[in-house]
Design a protein around this motif. Structure first.
Motif, mmCIF file in Angstrom:
data_model
loop_
_atom_site.group_PDB
_atom_site.id
_atom_site.type_symbol
_atom_site.label_atom_id
_atom_site.label_comp_id
_atom_site.label_asym_id
_atom_site.label_seq_id
_atom_site.Cartn_x
_atom_site.Cartn_y
_atom_site.Cartn_z
ATOM 1 N N UNK A 222 0.809 -1.304 -0.003
ATOM 2 C CA UNK A 222 -0.036 -0.003 -0.089
ATOM 3 C C UNK A 222 0.809 1.208 -0.299
ATOM 4 N N UNK A 223 2.046 1.228 0.529
ATOM 5 C CA UNK A 223 2.945 2.262 0.548
ATOM 6 C C UNK A 223 3.437 2.686 -0.698
ATOM 7 N N UNK A 224 3.413 1.690 -1.602
ATOM 8 C CA UNK A 224 4.070 2.037 -2.906
ATOM 9 C C UNK A 224 2.968 2.042 -3.992
ATOM 10 N N UNK A 225 1.669 2.388 -3.432
ATOM 11 C CA UNK A 225 0.462 2.548 -4.083
ATOM 12 C C UNK A 225 -0.010 4.034 -4.103
ATOM 13 N N UNK A 226 -0.311 4.520 -5.223
ATOM 14 C CA UNK A 226 -0.765 6.079 -5.010
ATOM 15 C C UNK A 226 -2.132 6.023 -4.444
ATOM 16 N N UNK A 227 -2.440 7.291 -4.011
ATOM 17 C CA UNK A 227 -3.939 7.156 -3.448
ATOM 18 C C UNK A 227 -4.864 7.051 -4.533
ATOM 19 N N UNK A 228 -4.724 7.324 -5.797
ATOM 20 C CA UNK A 228 -5.614 6.773 -6.895
ATOM 21 C C UNK A 228 -4.599 6.128 -7.946
ATOM 22 N N UNK A 229 -5.037 5.075 -8.011
ATOM 23 C CA UNK A 229 -4.289 4.130 -9.110
ATOM 24 C C UNK A 229 -5.193 3.867 -10.003
ATOM 25 N N UNK A 246 -11.413 3.586 -14.691
ATOM 26 C CA UNK A 246 -11.344 2.768 -13.522
ATOM 27 C C UNK A 246 -10.090 2.365 -12.850
ATOM 28 N N UNK A 247 -10.299 1.851 -11.555
ATOM 29 C CA UNK A 247 -9.066 1.641 -10.783
ATOM 30 C C UNK A 247 -9.393 1.714 -9.508
ATOM 31 N N UNK A 248 -8.184 1.936 -8.366
ATOM 32 C CA UNK A 248 -8.643 1.768 -7.139
ATOM 33 C C UNK A 248 -8.099 3.111 -6.356
ATOM 34 N N UNK A 249 -8.720 3.219 -5.036
ATOM 35 C CA UNK A 249 -8.497 4.460 -4.431
ATOM 36 C C UNK A 249 -8.597 4.495 -2.910
ATOM 37 N N UNK A 250 -7.495 5.110 -2.426
ATOM 38 C CA UNK A 250 -7.485 5.229 -0.781
ATOM 39 C C UNK A 250 -7.605 6.629 -0.339
ATOM 40 N N UNK A 251 -8.700 7.293 -0.388
ATOM 41 C CA UNK A 251 -8.454 8.679 -0.146
ATOM 42 C C UNK A 251 -9.409 9.027 1.256
ATOM 43 N N UNK A 252 -9.337 10.297 1.539
ATOM 44 C CA UNK A 252 -10.331 10.750 2.702
ATOM 45 C C UNK A 252 -11.717 10.714 2.420
ATOM 46 N N UNK A 273 -15.741 11.958 -7.904
ATOM 47 C CA UNK A 273 -15.651 10.610 -7.933
ATOM 48 C C UNK A 273 -15.599 10.023 -6.458
ATOM 49 N N UNK A 274 -16.673 8.959 -6.112
ATOM 50 C CA UNK A 274 -16.484 8.234 -4.743
ATOM 51 C C UNK A 274 -16.029 6.860 -5.179
ATOM 52 N N UNK A 275 -15.013 6.377 -4.502
ATOM 53 C CA UNK A 275 -14.765 4.931 -4.438
ATOM 54 C C UNK A 275 -15.477 4.102 -3.498
ATOM 55 N N UNK A 276 -15.359 2.876 -3.455
ATOM 56 C CA UNK A 276 -16.488 1.928 -2.625
ATOM 57 C C UNK A 276 -15.879 2.039 -1.168
ATOM 58 N N UNK A 281 -8.719 2.609 4.060
ATOM 59 C CA UNK A 281 -9.148 1.231 3.378
ATOM 60 C C UNK A 281 -9.085 1.563 1.766
ATOM 61 N N UNK A 282 -8.384 0.667 1.124
ATOM 62 C CA UNK A 282 -8.446 0.658 -0.434
ATOM 63 C C UNK A 282 -9.785 0.464 -0.945
ATOM 64 N N UNK A 283 -10.589 1.247 -1.628
ATOM 65 C CA UNK A 283 -11.869 0.536 -2.458
ATOM 66 C C UNK A 283 -11.440 0.877 -4.036
#
Length: 325
Positions: A222-229, A246-252, A273-276, A281-283
């Protein structure tokens, strides 16, 4: 009185006429059979594409062919043609380089069925000139080779040459591990990766001793993943409106924004955009939205979020694209 007798007919001429008439009978009969057989002619309609080789290419007569269209000697003539070999299927995939200190996907095309192995070899070859020009790099040492990859119970065992763990500190080691993990786990049948070097299982990686005594997945990096991939579209690809991202995100609070800029530098779209899930927690996300470009040309897709502290925009990642009107 002898002058009144009719002249005898030559026997040889009668025999010749009789033989000629008899010889002509089979030929006439055979000719009649050929002309009455409607199946001996090839169809005149358009040919439909098929995966199976056509009779013309295999040398095998079509089912409708009659005896009159085959050799009359009873021996099939050898065919010099060979069935056409279908071209290997090409599959679009992605490999993961680095953009700054985080993984970033780049498009590649590999040959089926060994798609995961092909993707790893493309990853080891490094980014293209275009990708390097746009800030994509790799932490994998040049000369690293793939020895093998085997998948069992959704775990890929990747065996790389010993060059893979040469040089670099903790950040470089974790980045090169993440590049392989993200590239392989892009395939839905693979969740985690187990590493080998020169055929030997790896339990501690590099001089920093990164523990690899169990299969690792994306969540371990997770430390090597961007906040929005952004997994799609990928760097250098061409898009049209509406564009799917499409992708994944871990944002506020799982919230962020996507912006499309056209060739003139004008903002063609800027959407929320809203992630899951988010906030630790990455959605995932998968959105489609329209944009208005002044004209077609080189553009940019930007993922960013508004700082919870002061509301200023914080850029997470950028993906150069060809933006079409």
């Amino acid at each position: 009185m002898t002058g009144d007798k009719p002249a005898p007919r030559p026997r040889g001429r009668v025999f010749f006429v009789l033989v000629s008439a008899l010889a002509a009978l089979p030929l006439a009969s055979l000719t009649a059979c050929d002309s009455s057989s409607g199946g001996s002619k090839s169809p005149t309609g358009p040919l439909k594409a098929s995966r199976s080789p056509s009779p013309a290419t295999t040398g095998v007569p079509s089912p409708s062919a009659t005896a009159s269209s085959r050799p009359r000697t009873g021996t099939a003539s050898p065919s010099t043609s060979r069935p056409a070999t279908p071209a290997p299927a090409r599959v679009a995939t992605a490999v993961y380089f680095l953009h700054g200190e985080h993984v970033s996907a780049a498009p590649r095309t590999v040959t089926a069925p060994a798609t995961a192995a092909g993707a790893l070899r493309a990853l080891l070859a490094g980014p293209s000139g275009y990708e390097r020009h746009n800030g994509r790099t790799t932490a994998i040492p040049s000369g690293t080779a793939l020895r093998s990859i085997a998948v069992h119970d959704r775990v890929a065992t990747v065996d790389l040459s010993g060059r893979y763990d040469d040089g670099g500190g903790t950040l470089s080691m974790r980045a090169r591990l993440a590049q392989v993990v993200f590239t392989v786990t892009r395939y839905p049948t693979i969740d985690k990766v187990s590493f080998r070097l020169d055929g030997k299982p790896v339990t501690a990686f590099g001089g920093e001793g990164i523990l690899l005594n169990h299969p690792v997945g994306r969540a371990d990096f997770e430390d090597v993943s961007p906040a929005v991939l952004i997994e799609s579209p990928l760097i250098g690809q061409s898009v049209g409106t509406p564009v799917r991202v499409w992708g994944s995100a871990n944002t506020f609070e799982a919230e962020f924004r996507l912006k499309v800029t056209d060739v003139s530098g004008r903002v063609a779209a800027d959407v929320r955009v809203m992630a899951t899930s988010g906030t630790g927690t990455r959605g995932t996300f998968d959105v489609r939205f329209p944009y208005r470009a002044a004209r077609s040309g080189a553009g940019l897709l930007t993922a960013y979020y508004l700082s919870p502290e002061d509301g200023r925009p914080v850029t997470v990642d950028t993906v150069p694209l060809t933006v079409n009107r």
